[in-house]
Scaffold this motif. Structure first.
Motif, PDB file in Angstrom:
ATOM      1  N   LEU A 197       0.833  -1.202   0.000  1.00  0.00           N
ATOM      2  CA  LEU A 197       0.000   0.000   0.000  1.00  0.00           C
ATOM      3  C   LEU A 197       0.868   1.252   0.000  1.00  0.00           C
ATOM      4  O   LEU A 197       1.967   1.275   0.538  1.00  0.00           O
ATOM      5  N   GLY A 198       0.328   2.294  -0.611  1.00  0.00           N
ATOM      6  CA  GLY A 198       1.062   3.556  -0.683  1.00  0.00           C
ATOM      7  C   GLY A 198       1.252   3.990  -2.113  1.00  0.00           C
ATOM      8  O   GLY A 198       0.340   3.892  -2.938  1.00  0.00           O
TER       9      GLY A 198
ATOM     10  N   SER B 293       1.623  11.350  -5.974  1.00  0.00           N
ATOM     11  CA  SER B 293       0.210  11.715  -5.906  1.00  0.00           C
ATOM     12  C   SER B 293      -0.689  10.544  -6.281  1.00  0.00           C
ATOM     13  O   SER B 293      -1.904  10.590  -6.060  1.00  0.00           O
ATOM     14  N   ILE B 294      -0.114   9.495  -6.853  1.00  0.00           N
ATOM     15  CA  ILE B 294      -0.874   8.299  -7.220  1.00  0.00           C
ATOM     16  C   ILE B 294      -0.664   7.267  -6.122  1.00  0.00           C
ATOM     17  O   ILE B 294       0.415   6.674  -5.999  1.00  0.00           O
ATOM     18  N   ILE B 295      -1.690   7.063  -5.306  1.00  0.00           N
ATOM     19  CA  ILE B 295      -1.571   6.192  -4.141  1.00  0.00           C
ATOM     20  C   ILE B 295      -2.737   5.204  -4.108  1.00  0.00           C
ATOM     21  O   ILE B 295      -3.775   5.411  -4.744  1.00  0.00           O
ATOM     22  N   THR B 296      -2.531   4.123  -3.374  1.00  0.00           N
ATOM     23  CA  THR B 296      -3.659   3.240  -3.114  1.00  0.00           C
ATOM     24  C   THR B 296      -4.629   3.960  -2.177  1.00  0.00           C
ATOM     25  O   THR B 296      -4.239   4.830  -1.404  1.00  0.00           O
ATOM     26  N   SER B 297      -5.895   3.586  -2.249  1.00  0.00           N
ATOM     27  CA  SER B 297      -6.910   4.296  -1.468  1.00  0.00           C
ATOM     28  C   SER B 297      -7.717   3.316  -0.633  1.00  0.00           C
ATOM     29  O   SER B 297      -7.842   2.135  -0.979  1.00  0.00           O
TER      30      SER B 297
ATOM     31  N   ILE C  45     -10.029  -1.927   0.205  1.00  0.00           N
ATOM     32  CA  ILE C  45     -10.983  -2.770   0.926  1.00  0.00           C
ATOM     33  C   ILE C  45     -11.850  -3.550  -0.060  1.00  0.00           C
ATOM     34  O   ILE C  45     -12.143  -4.741   0.158  1.00  0.00           O
ATOM     35  N   GLU C  46     -12.245  -2.922  -1.153  1.00  0.00           N
ATOM     36  CA  GLU C  46     -13.034  -3.627  -2.172  1.00  0.00           C
ATOM     37  C   GLU C  46     -12.243  -4.810  -2.731  1.00  0.00           C
ATOM     38  O   GLU C  46     -12.764  -5.913  -2.893  1.00  0.00           O
ATOM     39  N   SER C  47     -10.972  -4.573  -3.022  1.00  0.00           N
ATOM     40  CA  SER C  47     -10.129  -5.638  -3.556  1.00  0.00           C
ATOM     41  C   SER C  47      -9.959  -6.769  -2.542  1.00  0.00           C
ATOM     42  O   SER C  47     -10.095  -7.956  -2.885  1.00  0.00           O
ATOM     43  N   LEU C  48      -9.657  -6.428  -1.299  1.00  0.00           N
ATOM     44  CA  LEU C  48      -9.489  -7.455  -0.277  1.00  0.00           C
ATOM     45  C   LEU C  48     -10.753  -8.300  -0.111  1.00  0.00           C
ATOM     46  O   LEU C  48     -10.677  -9.525   0.025  1.00  0.00           O
ATOM     47  N   SER C  49     -11.883  -7.649  -0.134  1.00  0.00           N
ATOM     48  CA  SER C  49     -13.156  -8.358   0.006  1.00  0.00           C
ATOM     49  C   SER C  49     -13.367  -9.352  -1.133  1.00  0.00           C
ATOM     50  O   SER C  49     -13.932 -10.440  -0.928  1.00  0.00           O
TER      51      SER C  49
ATOM     52  N   GLY D  48      -2.120   8.120   3.872  1.00  0.00           N
ATOM     53  CA  GLY D  48      -1.734   6.789   4.313  1.00  0.00           C
ATOM     54  C   GLY D  48      -2.344   6.377   5.643  1.00  0.00           C
ATOM     55  O   GLY D  48      -2.693   5.217   5.841  1.00  0.00           O
ATOM     56  N   ALA D  49      -2.456   7.330   6.565  1.00  0.00           N
ATOM     57  CA  ALA D  49      -3.005   7.010   7.881  1.00  0.00           C
ATOM     58  C   ALA D  49      -4.461   6.561   7.776  1.00  0.00           C
ATOM     59  O   ALA D  49      -4.889   5.634   8.477  1.00  0.00           O
ATOM     60  N   GLU D  50      -5.222   7.213   6.899  1.00  0.00           N
ATOM     61  CA  GLU D  50      -6.628   6.836   6.715  1.00  0.00           C
ATOM     62  C   GLU D  50      -6.739   5.420   6.150  1.00  0.00           C
ATOM     63  O   GLU D  50      -7.581   4.622   6.589  1.00  0.00           O
ATOM     64  N   GLU D  51      -5.874   5.100   5.184  1.00  0.00           N
ATOM     65  CA  GLU D  51      -5.916   3.750   4.607  1.00  0.00           C
ATOM     66  C   GLU D  51      -5.487   2.712   5.648  1.00  0.00           C
ATOM     67  O   GLU D  51      -6.069   1.626   5.726  1.00  0.00           O
ATOM     68  N   LYS D  52      -4.478   3.051   6.436  1.00  0.00           N
ATOM     69  CA  LYS D  52      -4.029   2.143   7.494  1.00  0.00           C
ATOM     70  C   LYS D  52      -5.182   1.788   8.418  1.00  0.00           C
ATOM     71  O   LYS D  52      -5.414   0.608   8.728  1.00  0.00           O
ATOM     72  N   GLU D  53      -5.901   2.792   8.888  1.00  0.00           N
ATOM     73  CA  GLU D  53      -6.995   2.544   9.815  1.00  0.00           C
ATOM     74  C   GLU D  53      -8.106   1.734   9.165  1.00  0.00           C
ATOM     75  O   GLU D  53      -8.703   0.854   9.801  1.00  0.00           O
ATOM     76  N   ALA D  54      -8.386   2.005   7.895  1.00  0.00           N
ATOM     77  CA  ALA D  54      -9.432   1.263   7.190  1.00  0.00           C
ATOM     78  C   ALA D  54      -9.066  -0.211   7.037  1.00  0.00           C
ATOM     79  O   ALA D  54      -9.903  -1.105   7.249  1.00  0.00           O
ATOM     80  N   VAL D  55      -7.818  -0.474   6.695  1.00  0.00           N
ATOM     81  CA  VAL D  55      -7.379  -1.857   6.498  1.00  0.00           C
ATOM     82  C   VAL D  55      -7.327  -2.598   7.835  1.00  0.00           C
ATOM     83  O   VAL D  55      -7.728  -3.766   7.924  1.00  0.00           O
ATOM     84  N   LEU D  56      -6.849  -1.937   8.884  1.00  0.00           N
ATOM     85  CA  LEU D  56      -6.849  -2.563  10.204  1.00  0.00           C
ATOM     86  C   LEU D  56      -8.257  -2.897  10.662  1.00  0.00           C
ATOM     87  O   LEU D  56      -8.518  -3.994  11.190  1.00  0.00           O
ATOM     88  N   SER D  57      -9.190  -1.971  10.465  1.00  0.00           N
ATOM     89  CA  SER D  57     -10.575  -2.208  10.848  1.00  0.00           C
ATOM     90  C   SER D  57     -11.158  -3.388  10.078  1.00  0.00           C
ATOM     91  O   SER D  57     -11.854  -4.249  10.646  1.00  0.00           O
ATOM     92  N   PHE D  58     -10.865  -3.438   8.775  1.00  0.00           N
ATOM     93  CA  PHE D  58     -11.344  -4.551   7.944  1.00  0.00           C
ATOM     94  C   PHE D  58     -10.788  -5.881   8.457  1.00  0.00           C
ATOM     95  O   PHE D  58     -11.535  -6.855   8.626  1.00  0.00           O
ATOM     96  N   ALA D  59      -9.496  -5.921   8.705  1.00  0.00           N
ATOM     97  CA  ALA D  59      -8.861  -7.171   9.132  1.00  0.00           C
ATOM     98  C   ALA D  59      -9.373  -7.625  10.496  1.00  0.00           C
ATOM     99  O   ALA D  59      -9.609  -8.817  10.727  1.00  0.00           O
TER     100      ALA D  59
END
Length: 216
Positions: A129-130, A138-142, A147-151, A174-185
């Protein structure tokens, strides 16, 4: 007597999160970085002839590693939205004579369900990620597309299959994506998945960490 300059290969068992069990081959008496631990898990879980996914091809390092691990009968399916990344990785595969083992797709990993991958067929899926190192920051994972891909990848895993997510979060967004992925996991049912977070907690400057999801 062993000294710090002697490297001895040994086999040991690490039992984490009470049920997540890995057999690791290591060559030194020291903790591994999150990236090296990711590679150790890939070498342990992926076999000749397996099908694997590189969800963020980037500079192609993981793509080449996976292509080597799956062997001539295996398949790596790689996704990236950046044409430069796809082109550079294709060149590296050609030079390494591994191109026949890899299908590169210029598309976001959230479209993984558009490419006729059978359920319970994937041995491992790798995410970094990143942003692309040395690329356009400026082109980063979101969070949404990750989360859609992981699902969508979860049902594709075969029993014992792994999703390995290297979480880089020091950049803007990055911090927002980190929290989203942690919550998903953390929300994944224990009955179906084991989830491990591997991180160094005393390092500065937002050190990357690994999330490993194993399908039971």
């Amino acid at each position: 007597m062993l000294t710090s300059t002697i490297r001895k290969e040994f086999l040991y068992r690490v039992i984490l999160d009470h049920s997540l069990e890995f057999i690791l081959m290591e060559v030194c008496f020291m903790l591994q970085s999150a990236l090296k631990f990711t590679h150790a898990l890939l070498y342990q879980s992926v076999e000749d002839g397996d099908i694997v996914i590189d969800a963020t091809v980037g500079n192609g390092n993981d793509t080449l590693l996976l292509a080597d691990i799956v062997g001539p009968e295996g398949t790596v399916i790689g996704f990236d939205i950046q044409r430069d990344a796809i082109s550079a990785t294709q060149n590296r595969l050609n030079e390494a004579d591994l191109n026949q083992r890899v299908q590169l797709i210029e598309a976001g990993h959230e479209l993984v369900d558009s490419f006729s991958i059978k359920d319970s067929s994937i041995a491992a899926a790798v995410y970094n990620l990143g942003y692309l190192p040395k690329g356009d920051k400026s082109i980063i994972t979101s969070p949404d597309t990750t989360i859609e891909s992981l699902s969508k990848v979860l049902p594709l895993l075969k029993p014992g299959g792994l999703i390995l997510i290297m979480v880089y979060y020091g950049h803007e967004g990055g911090a927002e994506e980190k929290e989203a992925v942690l919550s998903f996991a953390q929300s994944l049912p224990q009955k179906s998945y084991d989830v491990l977070q591997y991180a160094f907690i005393n390092q500065k400057n937002s050190p990357p960490f690994l999330l490993a999801i194993e399908k039971k």
